[in-house]
Design a protein around this motif. Structure first.
Motif, PDB file in Angstrom:
ATOM      1  N   THR A 240      -9.888   0.290   7.059  1.00 57.86           N
ATOM      2  CA  THR A 240     -10.161  -1.010   7.475  1.00 57.86           C
ATOM      3  C   THR A 240     -10.675  -1.277   5.478  1.00 57.86           C
ATOM      4  OG1 THR A 240     -11.488   0.242   8.922  1.00 57.86           O
ATOM      5  CG2 THR A 240     -12.766  -2.620   8.221  1.00 57.86           C
ATOM      6  N   PHE A 241     -11.023  -0.300   5.269  1.00 53.93           N
ATOM      7  CA  PHE A 241     -11.025  -0.824   3.168  1.00 53.93           C
ATOM      8  C   PHE A 241      -9.373  -1.066   3.140  1.00 53.93           C
ATOM      9  CE2 PHE A 241     -15.653   0.197   2.131  1.00 53.93           C
ATOM     10  CZ  PHE A 241     -16.268  -0.518   2.851  1.00 53.93           C
ATOM     11  N   ALA A 242      -8.950  -0.394   3.069  1.00 56.61           N
ATOM     12  CA  ALA A 242      -6.837   0.034   2.580  1.00 56.61           C
ATOM     13  C   ALA A 242      -6.833  -1.386   3.234  1.00 56.61           C
ATOM     14  CB  ALA A 242      -7.254   1.327   2.976  1.00 56.61           C
ATOM     15  N   HIS A 243      -6.890  -1.682   4.409  1.00 57.73           N
ATOM     16  CA  HIS A 243      -6.247  -2.667   5.204  1.00 57.73           C
ATOM     17  C   HIS A 243      -6.496  -3.864   4.781  1.00 57.73           C
ATOM     18  CE1 HIS A 243      -4.619  -4.834   9.276  1.00 57.73           C
ATOM     19  NE2 HIS A 243      -6.054  -5.772   8.822  1.00 57.73           N
ATOM     20  N   HIS A 244      -7.830  -4.425   3.670  1.00 57.53           N
ATOM     21  CA  HIS A 244      -8.296  -5.567   3.407  1.00 57.53           C
ATOM     22  C   HIS A 244      -8.056  -5.192   2.267  1.00 57.53           C
ATOM     23  CE1 HIS A 244      -9.864  -7.371   6.899  1.00 57.53           C
ATOM     24  NE2 HIS A 244     -10.551  -7.241   7.185  1.00 57.53           N
ATOM     25  N   GLY A 245      -6.964  -4.125   1.806  1.00 58.48           N
ATOM     26  CA  GLY A 245      -6.436  -4.200   0.405  1.00 58.48           C
ATOM     27  C   GLY A 245      -6.980  -3.695  -0.801  1.00 58.48           C
ATOM     28  N   ALA A 246      -7.897  -2.859  -0.749  1.00 54.86           N
ATOM     29  CA  ALA A 246      -8.810  -1.970  -1.170  1.00 54.86           C
ATOM     30  C   ALA A 246      -7.526  -1.119  -1.770  1.00 54.86           C
ATOM     31  CB  ALA A 246      -9.872  -1.640  -0.787  1.00 54.86           C
ATOM     32  N   ARG A 247      -8.137  -0.039  -2.844  1.00 55.08           N
ATOM     33  CA  ARG A 247      -7.691   1.246  -3.084  1.00 55.08           C
ATOM     34  C   ARG A 247      -8.737   1.826  -2.745  1.00 55.08           C
ATOM     35  NH1 ARG A 247      -5.158  -0.100  -8.725  1.00 55.08           N
ATOM     36  NH2 ARG A 247      -5.894  -1.646  -8.027  1.00 55.08           N
ATOM     37  N   VAL A 248      -8.667   3.287  -2.242  1.00 49.51           N
ATOM     38  CA  VAL A 248      -9.771   3.922  -1.064  1.00 49.51           C
ATOM     39  C   VAL A 248      -9.831   5.470  -2.219  1.00 49.51           C
ATOM     40  CG1 VAL A 248     -10.938   4.803   1.280  1.00 49.51           C
ATOM     41  CG2 VAL A 248      -9.528   2.423   0.842  1.00 49.51           C
ATOM     42  N   VAL A 249     -10.338   5.466  -2.358  1.00 49.69           N
ATOM     43  CA  VAL A 249     -11.124   7.254  -3.111  1.00 49.69           C
ATOM     44  C   VAL A 249     -12.011   8.115  -1.475  1.00 49.69           C
ATOM     45  CG1 VAL A 249     -12.151   8.746  -3.849  1.00 49.69           C
ATOM     46  CG2 VAL A 249     -11.417   6.312  -5.342  1.00 49.69           C
ATOM     47  N   ILE A 250     -11.451   9.182  -0.941  1.00 46.60           N
ATOM     48  CA  ILE A 250     -11.977   9.694  -0.226  1.00 46.60           C
ATOM     49  C   ILE A 250     -12.031  10.859  -0.431  1.00 46.60           C
ATOM     50  CG2 ILE A 250     -11.380  10.888   2.016  1.00 46.60           C
ATOM     51  CD1 ILE A 250      -9.250   9.071   2.851  1.00 46.60           C
TER      52      ILE A 250
ATOM     53  N   ASP B 221      -1.333   5.491  -3.429  1.00 41.22           N
ATOM     54  CA  ASP B 221      -1.927   5.226  -4.224  1.00 41.22           C
ATOM     55  C   ASP B 221      -3.528   5.242  -3.933  1.00 41.22           C
ATOM     56  OD1 ASP B 221      -2.781   4.177  -7.480  1.00 41.22           O
ATOM     57  OD2 ASP B 221      -2.636   2.261  -7.103  1.00 41.22           O
ATOM     58  N   HIS B 222      -3.809   5.861  -2.666  1.00 43.23           N
ATOM     59  CA  HIS B 222      -5.491   6.053  -2.418  1.00 43.23           C
ATOM     60  C   HIS B 222      -5.783   8.084  -3.398  1.00 43.23           C
ATOM     61  CE1 HIS B 222      -5.482   2.371  -0.095  1.00 43.23           C
ATOM     62  NE2 HIS B 222      -3.769   2.574   0.460  1.00 43.23           N
ATOM     63  N   LEU B 223      -6.933   7.921  -3.146  1.00 41.47           N
ATOM     64  CA  LEU B 223      -7.093   8.949  -3.842  1.00 41.47           C
ATOM     65  C   LEU B 223      -8.051  10.186  -2.773  1.00 41.47           C
ATOM     66  CD1 LEU B 223      -6.603  10.471  -6.167  1.00 41.47           C
ATOM     67  CD2 LEU B 223      -8.644   9.771  -7.332  1.00 41.47           C
ATOM     68  N   GLY B 224      -7.745  11.386  -2.370  1.00 39.77           N
ATOM     69  CA  GLY B 224      -8.310  12.346  -1.560  1.00 39.77           C
ATOM     70  C   GLY B 224      -9.051  12.986  -2.963  1.00 39.77           C
ATOM     71  N   LEU B 225      -9.920  13.663  -2.748  1.00 38.44           N
ATOM     72  CA  LEU B 225     -11.292  14.185  -3.408  1.00 38.44           C
ATOM     73  C   LEU B 225     -11.825  15.358  -3.081  1.00 38.44           C
ATOM     74  CD1 LEU B 225     -11.943  12.119  -7.543  1.00 38.44           C
ATOM     75  CD2 LEU B 225     -10.126  13.775  -6.678  1.00 38.44           C
ATOM     76  N   ALA B 226     -11.905  16.758  -3.940  1.00 36.19           N
ATOM     77  CA  ALA B 226     -13.283  17.525  -3.313  1.00 36.19           C
ATOM     78  C   ALA B 226     -14.538  17.424  -3.691  1.00 36.19           C
ATOM     79  CB  ALA B 226     -12.944  18.996  -2.500  1.00 36.19           C
ATOM     80  N   ALA B 227     -15.499  17.126  -2.988  1.00 38.35           N
ATOM     81  CA  ALA B 227     -16.911  17.144  -3.771  1.00 38.35           C
ATOM     82  C   ALA B 227     -17.715  17.009  -2.812  1.00 38.35           C
ATOM     83  CB  ALA B 227     -17.244  15.799  -4.725  1.00 38.35           C
TER      84      ALA B 227
END
Ligand code: NAD
Length: 248
Positions: free
Chosen positions: A26-36, A54-60
């Motif tokens: 939803t956030f990406a659809h609304h133009g955000a760059r999302v960090v998962i 241009d979205h980012l997936g990180l382990a933590a």
């Protein structure tokens, strides 16, 4: 496009059918760059790739201070700002009071409560420097009605703690134009709820929900979008019930 150009971190957003994943879409659809941000690196990266470029997936692990600060540092390196944080990661255990061992208590409170504190601590300096930011914390109807759905008393305690933490941070951070709000979902159809309830138990719960059904992850994501975006610039310290009227 309610989040055009914004950078949003969502914890626990890799699970395919989860609330966090619906928020990420939803956030990406609304133009955000999302960090998962999630426990498993590949799952987080795959989930970010699914959103587009241009979205980012990180382990933590959100309960681990060193991992949290490494991940948030990587976000700042990449994007230079953080506009929204959704503290969504959470786990539950269907235990009764006398069944809860110390290790169960630690596990459940660590993810929801320590995780919410550590993640918020990690983003606040950046939001403070920007003089803007929105933090959304996932509590639960279990905090308000004393459990009785699918989480044990320690889950209710963790989620009630999240409400107190969010309100206190809202009061403290208001002068920096950092808003902190909570969502209290009711019974939402996800992996966390799937399989935990018998049909008989489920029908009993549904009878107490005026809208007569479980909610879905998208309905919680839409509420998070409202709190993360500029649609809610004069709201801080609130608790938004997304529960089909369960508490009326
Ligand atoms: P889910 O189990 O589908 O997803 C939870 C995600 O959190 C998973 O991707 C998991 O890998 C991740 N996670 C777990 N521990 C973590 C940790 N230590 N660090 C980082 N990530 C971690 O759950 P869901 O149903 O989508 O729930 C999302 C949030 O909403 C949770 O906080 C939950 O307590 C809350 N909630 C859910 C419901 C419901 O009915 N599903 C109701 C009220 C509140």
């Amino acid at each position: 496009m309610l989040l055009e150009g914004k950078i949003a971190i969502i914890t626990g957003a890799a699970s395919q059918r989860g609330i966090g994943r619906a928020m990420a879409r939803t956030f990406a659809h609304h133009g955000a760059r999302v960090v998962i941000l999630d426990l498993d690196e590949k799952a987080a990266r795959d989930a970010a790739e699914d959103l587009g470029s241009d979205h980012l997936g990180l382990a933590a692990n959100v309960a681990d201070a060193a991992q949290v600060s490494r991940a948030v540092e990587a976000v700042i390196q990449r994007y230079g700002r953080i506009d929204a944080l959704v503290n969504n990661a959470g786990i539950t255990q269907p235990l009764k009071t006398l069944e809860i061992r110390g290790s169960d208590y630690d596990k459940v409170l660590d993810v929801s409560l320590r995780g919410t504190l550590l993640m918020s601590q990690a983003v606040i300096p950046t939001m403070r420097a920007q003089k803007s930011g929105s933090i959304v914390c996932l509590s639960s109807v279990s905090a308000q009605r004393g459990g009785g759905i699918f989480g044990g008393p320690h889950y209710s305690a963790a989620k009630a703690g999240v409400l107190g933490l969010a309100r206190a941070m809202a009061r403290e951070l208001g002068p920096d134009n950092i808003r902190v709000n909570s969502l209290t979902p009711g019974l939402i159809h996800t992996d966390i709820t799937g399989g935990l309830l018998s049909d008989e138990r489920l029908n009993g719960i549904l009878a107490g929900i005026p809208l007569g059904r479980m909610g879905n992850a998208q309905e919680v994501a839409d509420a998070a979008l409202f709190l993360a975006s500029d649609l809610s610039t004069y709201l801080t310290g609130i608790t938004l019930d997304v529960n089909g009227g369960m508490l009326i």
